[in-house]
Design a protein around this motif. Structure first.
Motif, PDB file in Angstrom:
ATOM      1  N   ARG A 111       0.822  -1.206   0.000  1.00 35.01           N
ATOM      2  CA  ARG A 111       0.000   0.000   0.000  1.00 35.01           C
ATOM      3  C   ARG A 111       0.859   1.261   0.000  1.00 35.01           C
ATOM      4  O   ARG A 111       0.640   2.185  -0.773  1.00 35.01           O
ATOM      5  N   GLN A 114       2.706   1.701  -3.377  1.00 33.76           N
ATOM      6  CA  GLN A 114       1.800   2.192  -4.417  1.00 33.76           C
ATOM      7  C   GLN A 114       1.516   3.677  -4.235  1.00 33.76           C
ATOM      8  O   GLN A 114       1.519   4.437  -5.201  1.00 33.76           O
ATOM      9  N   GLU A 118       2.518   6.449  -6.956  1.00 32.13           N
ATOM     10  CA  GLU A 118       1.424   7.256  -7.523  1.00 32.13           C
ATOM     11  C   GLU A 118       1.717   8.742  -7.336  1.00 32.13           C
ATOM     12  O   GLU A 118       1.463   9.545  -8.227  1.00 32.13           O
ATOM     13  N   ARG A 136       4.944   2.510 -14.783  1.00 32.06           N
ATOM     14  CA  ARG A 136       3.715   1.917 -14.223  1.00 32.06           C
ATOM     15  C   ARG A 136       3.599   0.451 -14.616  1.00 32.06           C
ATOM     16  O   ARG A 136       3.255  -0.391 -13.791  1.00 32.06           O
ATOM     17  N   ARG A 143       4.919  -5.830  -8.931  1.00 34.80           N
ATOM     18  CA  ARG A 143       3.943  -6.048  -7.863  1.00 34.80           C
ATOM     19  C   ARG A 143       3.284  -7.415  -8.016  1.00 34.80           C
ATOM     20  O   ARG A 143       3.153  -8.171  -7.055  1.00 34.80           O
TER      21      ARG A 143
END
Length: 175
Positions: A111, A114, A118, A136, A143
């Motif tokens: 989490r 990410q 982001e 990405r 991931r």
């Protein structure tokens, strides 16, 4: 570029270090329980052996001596079974705790990672869309590979716990 990304990175590193030490702590607690069990078992064994030795030198016939030996063999067998049950309980409890802690930390790590990426992608300079898209895709593949590896490791760890549990039950049943 935003200063949030380095702060997030530092926070993620601190969280990973805390998670690692949490795993160490869980393992150490299990080790402490095993040491305590062994200390108690040794203390009890010494006291029982002293009592048996005292009784053995007091017997007046060979039959009484063999009866004492037989009785002690039975008691030793029962104590050995109880000892291995305790070891099995400690190992199962510790491995379950480590698995739960590890799973929680992996979820948190994913989490946070990410969120960090982001934020980096959101603040990317204009004209870097192709580069961001490439990253990405790469991070998505990493991931997915990490999730697959984690699931395999988790499955292997659960199987190992089941094998240890089964082996402990087999030893108890045979003894």
């Amino acid at each position: 570029m935003s200063t949030v990304a380095p702060e997030q990175f530092i926070a993620a590193q601190k969280a990973r270090a805390a998670a690692l030490y949490s795993l160490f702590e869980s393992g150490f607690k299990g080790f402490e329980k095993l040491v305590q069990l062994n200390v108690e078992a040794t203390r009890a064994s010494l006291a029982e052996n002293q009592a048996v030795a005292t009784e053995a030198v007091s017997v007046k016939s060979p039959e009484a001596f063999f009866t004492l030996q037989s009785r002690q063999a039975q008691a030793w067998n029962e104590k050995l079974q109880a000892y291995w049950r305790h070891v099995n309980e400690i190992m199962s409890e510790t491995s379950s705790e480590i698995l739960a802690t590890g799973e929680k930390q992996v979820d948190e790590y994913v989490r946070q990672s990410q969120a960090l990426f982001e934020n980096l992608f959101r603040n990317a300079p204009a004209g870097s869309e192709a580069f961001v898209s490439l990253w990405r895709t790469g991070f998505g593949a990493a991931r997915d590979a990490g999730n697959a590896t984690y699931e395999n490791a988790k499955s292997a760890a659960k199987q190992a716990v089941e094998v240890i549990d089964k082996a402990g039950k087999t030893v108890s049943a045979k003894a």
